[in-house]
Design an enzyme around this catalytic site. Structure first.
Site, PDB file in Angstrom:
ATOM      1  N   PRO A 102       0.342  -1.263   0.011  1.00 52.39           N
ATOM      2  CA  PRO A 102      -0.428   0.254   0.138  1.00 52.39           C
ATOM      3  C   PRO A 102       0.969   1.094  -0.070  1.00 52.39           C
ATOM      4  O   PRO A 102       2.098   1.324   0.450  1.00 52.39           O
ATOM      5  CB  PRO A 102      -1.075   0.290   1.426  1.00 52.39           C
ATOM      6  CG  PRO A 102      -0.454  -1.617   2.000  1.00 52.39           C
ATOM      7  CD  PRO A 102       0.700  -2.016   1.208  1.00 52.39           C
ATOM      8  N   GLY A 103       0.049   2.686  -0.522  1.00 51.30           N
ATOM      9  CA  GLY A 103       1.041   3.959  -0.304  1.00 51.30           C
ATOM     10  C   GLY A 103       2.539   3.990  -1.386  1.00 51.30           C
ATOM     11  O   GLY A 103       2.865   5.069  -1.536  1.00 51.30           O
ATOM     12  N   GLY A 105       1.625   3.774  -4.786  1.00 50.25           N
ATOM     13  CA  GLY A 105       1.690   4.706  -5.893  1.00 50.25           C
ATOM     14  C   GLY A 105       1.145   4.038  -6.891  1.00 50.25           C
ATOM     15  O   GLY A 105       0.715   4.635  -8.246  1.00 50.25           O
ATOM     16  N   GLU A 320      22.997 -10.636   3.583  1.00 50.75           N
ATOM     17  CA  GLU A 320      22.207 -10.370   2.228  1.00 50.75           C
ATOM     18  C   GLU A 320      22.941 -10.827   1.676  1.00 50.75           C
ATOM     19  O   GLU A 320      23.512 -11.171   0.396  1.00 50.75           O
ATOM     20  CB  GLU A 320      20.952  -9.378   1.779  1.00 50.75           C
ATOM     21  CG  GLU A 320      20.044  -9.190   2.714  1.00 50.75           C
ATOM     22  CD  GLU A 320      18.868 -10.635   2.693  1.00 50.75           C
ATOM     23  OE1 GLU A 320      18.864 -11.575   1.594  1.00 50.75           O
ATOM     24  OE2 GLU A 320      18.552 -11.264   3.775  1.00 50.75           O
ATOM     25  N   HIS A 323      24.980 -14.360   1.843  1.00 46.74           N
ATOM     26  CA  HIS A 323      23.840 -15.409   0.763  1.00 46.74           C
ATOM     27  C   HIS A 323      23.969 -14.778  -0.963  1.00 46.74           C
ATOM     28  O   HIS A 323      24.383 -16.050  -1.343  1.00 46.74           O
ATOM     29  CB  HIS A 323      21.898 -14.819   0.826  1.00 46.74           C
ATOM     30  CG  HIS A 323      21.194 -15.029   1.737  1.00 46.74           C
ATOM     31  ND1 HIS A 323      21.301 -16.535   1.604  1.00 46.74           N
ATOM     32  CD2 HIS A 323      20.569 -15.369   2.308  1.00 46.74           C
ATOM     33  CE1 HIS A 323      20.339 -16.798   3.151  1.00 46.74           C
ATOM     34  NE2 HIS A 323      19.839 -15.385   3.247  1.00 46.74           N
TER      35      HIS A 323
HETATM   36  P1  ADP Z   1      -1.829   3.465  -3.124  1.00 44.45           P
HETATM   37  O1  ADP Z   1      -2.489   3.068  -4.929  1.00 44.45           O
HETATM   38  O2  ADP Z   1      -0.592   2.086  -3.752  1.00 44.45           O
HETATM   39  O3  ADP Z   1      -2.154   2.301  -1.712  1.00 44.45           O
HETATM   40  P2  ADP Z   1      -1.057   5.570  -3.524  1.00 44.45           P
HETATM   41  O4  ADP Z   1      -0.720   5.968  -5.172  1.00 44.45           O
HETATM   42  O5  ADP Z   1      -3.158   5.756  -3.586  1.00 44.45           O
HETATM   43  O6  ADP Z   1      -0.430   4.687  -3.041  1.00 44.45           O
HETATM   44  O7  ADP Z   1       0.169   7.054  -2.624  1.00 44.45           O
HETATM   45  C1  ADP Z   1      -0.935   7.720  -1.947  1.00 44.45           C
HETATM   46  C2  ADP Z   1      -0.029   9.306  -2.228  1.00 44.45           C
HETATM   47  O8  ADP Z   1       1.417   8.902  -1.785  1.00 44.45           O
HETATM   48  C3  ADP Z   1      -0.042   9.893  -3.691  1.00 44.45           C
HETATM   49  O9  ADP Z   1      -1.011  10.619  -3.951  1.00 44.45           O
HETATM   50  C4  ADP Z   1       1.366  10.249  -4.228  1.00 44.45           C
HETATM   51  O10 ADP Z   1       0.712  11.847  -2.866  1.00 44.45           O
HETATM   52  C5  ADP Z   1       2.291   9.773  -2.712  1.00 44.45           C
HETATM   53  N1  ADP Z   1       3.323   8.708  -3.874  1.00 44.45           N
HETATM   54  C6  ADP Z   1       3.126   7.294  -3.355  1.00 44.45           C
HETATM   55  N2  ADP Z   1       4.177   6.877  -4.389  1.00 44.45           N
HETATM   56  C7  ADP Z   1       4.864   7.927  -5.319  1.00 44.45           C
HETATM   57  C8  ADP Z   1       5.326   8.150  -6.296  1.00 44.45           C
HETATM   58  N3  ADP Z   1       6.303   6.945  -6.098  1.00 44.45           N
HETATM   59  N4  ADP Z   1       5.200   9.082  -7.140  1.00 44.45           N
HETATM   60  C9  ADP Z   1       5.368  10.392  -6.815  1.00 44.45           C
HETATM   61  N5  ADP Z   1       4.083  10.100  -4.846  1.00 44.45           N
HETATM   62  C10 ADP Z   1       3.928   8.803  -4.884  1.00 44.45           C
HETATM   63 ZN    ZN Z   2      17.910 -14.929   4.535  1.00 41.86          ZN
END
Ligand code: ADP
Ligand code: ZN
Length: 496
Positions: A102-103, A105, A320, A323
């Site tokens: 999660p989080g 992007g 790591e 390994h």
């Molecule tokens: P997911 O859908 O994977 O759970 P989101 O796309 O909702 O994550 O990400 C939440 C926020 O985190 C985005 O709106 C952005 O502001 C920030 N974020 C996450 N990944 C990135 C990225 N690779 N580049 C820029 N901002 C990002």
């Molecule tokens: Zn290991």
């Protein structure tokens, strides 16, 4: 008598009339209640489904994630000019599956596809389909696709796809979920690419999805959206400080260094907290101290254990590196493609070891190499740090399984070489059992001794690998080969 009976008839009539009225009232009440229930039920209607306001997300707001971007760039091309693809009879993907923690992007990527191609963006969470009223989920899916076709070109983004797409459990799969999944499959199979509608779905757990979803012609593109490594974290911090005035003492690469294991969403949060702190103090720029404070605040708010302290990192880096070094030294059949100390899932770091060729038969010497390689993590901790950690639990389990199968099932022990001695072999004497267990122990112990010997003999190479890992967090195959350019494969001392 006459009088009485007349009285009673009167009473009965009145009572009947009353009851009749009561019946009418009750029926009216019932209707009113039903209407109220129906009104609170979400009514799926394509007329009411509107796309989100136009997405203004562009590629340059998405940092890192080059592989996923490449995969999606084609989708953007298609949505911009579908005729070009149609003329050549090209079949474009209908569904793209983004998976990762999660989080990281995934939603952002889907929005960027809409923004870059000027498509309408419909976003729903799959868990909202799983309702208590039967059939609502399925009709919602139908309505959603209908609305998207009307607003084409369009992107439909389904978050948490696993909520409807979970592997159908033999026993208790909820019928509603099942209907919803079936409707989704029907829509995926039914919609023609001429409608310029593309489905992008995201999930944290691709292994939990119903395989029916992953069949060709459905989600035919899949992209892994990984947690950000150091370079990606710097890029993400840059994106989120673009419109924030930074004081000269802020060094984003230092912030990035202290945030291993955090997601893009966490990093955005840190930038925001830092800005809030500066604004609260009525300053004109955001200082390094603001970032320190924000970092602490965000980390404290997260579950513990997601970021590592420096000594922990050192231990994981050596583990790591161990390994990777042993894979390089002893493995005839596999190569390390990537080694990283970014925590992911339950692991604090991992080696991506891929076989160089399809392996159907396992040779005894190759299995012993595997044992040595798997024990290389713990051996490196022991040699370099003088102590061991519980980070090798998974490795020990794997080693136990391999050694057990070698002795119990494959006749690869030292004296047990012509029969199986597996656990459900009830005819085993106590003596055979003891022999079997000691042979298994011997295989593991000898592999560990060999791992320690090899690591000690190449101590300097191990230090180099661990150092680079601490510095860069992720090394790919090229990096590893460069670092180990002067280290050649070792002859394994055979254990028999
Ligand atoms: P997911 O859908 O994977 O759970 P989101 O796309 O909702 O994550 O990400 C939440 C926020 O985190 C985005 O709106 C952005 O502001 C920030 N974020 C996450 N990944 C990135 C990225 N690779 N580049 C820029 N901002 C990002
Ligand atoms: Zn290991």
């Amino acid at each position: 008598m006459e009088y009485l009976s007349a009285f009673w008839t009167g009473v009965t009539h009145a009572l009947a009339a009353f009851l009749q009225n009561l019946g009418v009232v009750l029926i009216l009440l019932l209707i009113a209640v039903m209407v109220m229930v129906l009104r609170t039920m979400p009514r799926p209607s394509s007329r009411r489904l509107k796309p989100d306001a136009k997405s203004h997300v562009t590629w340059d707001q998405v940092a890192g994630l080059d592989e996923a971007k490449d995969e999606l760039a084609e989708v953007v091309e298609f949505l911009r000019d579908p005729a070009r693809f149609a003329k050549l009879g090209a079949r474009v993907p209908k569904g793209v599956l983004l998976y990762g923690p999660p989080g990281t992007g995934k939603t952002l990527l889907a929005k960027a596809v809409a923004g870059e191609s000027g498509s309408a963006f419909f976003s729903v969470s799959a868990s909202s389909f799983v309702e208590m009223y039967s059939g609502v989920g399925a009709s919602r899916i139908r309505a959603l696709f209908k609305a998207a076709r009307k607003h084409a070109p369009a992107i439909i983004f389904i978050d948490e796809l696993d909520a409807v797409g979970q592997v159908r459990a033999a026993s208790g799969m909820n019928r509603e979920q099942d209907q919803t999944l079936n409707q989704l499959l029907v829509e995926l199979d039914g919609f023609e690419t001429k409608h310029d509608v593309i489905l992008i779905a995201s999930t944290n757990r691709v292994d939990a999805l119903d395989p029916a979803l992953l069949r060709p012609g459905r989600f035919d593109r899949q992209a892994f959206v990984p947690p950000p490594d150091l370079a990606a974290r710097i890029a993400i911090l840059k994106v989120h400080t673009r419109v924030k005035p930074l004081a000269p003492d802020v060094d984003l690469s230092i912030v990035a260094r202290s945030t291993a294991g955090l997601s893009g969403a966490d990093l955005e949060n840190i930038c925001n907290e830092a800005a809030i702190r500066a604004a609260r103090d009525r300053r004109k720029t955001i200082s390094a101290l603001d970032f320190d404070d924000a970092l602490e605040r965000v980390l404290a708010g997260l579950q513990t254990g997601r970021t590592m302290s420096d000594p922990e990192k050192l231990s994981v880096a050596y583990h790591e590196a161990g390994h990777a070094l042993l894979a390089h030294l002893v493995s005839r059949l596999s190569t390390v493609h990537k080694v990283t100390i970014i925590p992911r899932g339950g692991a604090l770091g991992y080696n991506l070891v891929l076989p160089t060729a399809e392996r159907v038969l396992a040779r005894r010497d190759d299995l012993i190499s595997d044992l040595i390689m798997i024990l290389g993590g713990r051996a490196a901790e022991q040699v370099a740090l003088g102590t061991i950690s519980n980070g090798a639990a998974g490795d020990l389990q794997k080693v136990t399984e391999i050694a057990r199968a070698m002795v119990f099932d494959w006749g690869m022990g030292e004296s047990v070489t012509t029969r199986t001695v597996s656990a459900d072999n009830f005819g085993l004497s106590e003596e055979t059992k003891r022999l079997r267990d000691s042979e298994q122990t011997k295989l593991c112990d000898e592999a560990y001794d060999e791992a320690v010997r090899l690591i000690s003999a190449h101590r300097e190479a191990l230090d180099r690998l661990a150092e680079r890992l601490l510095e860069r967090e992720t090394l790919d195959r090229e990096d590893i080969l460069t670092i180990l350019h002067d280290v050649t494969s070792a002859q394994v001392t055979p254990s028999s």
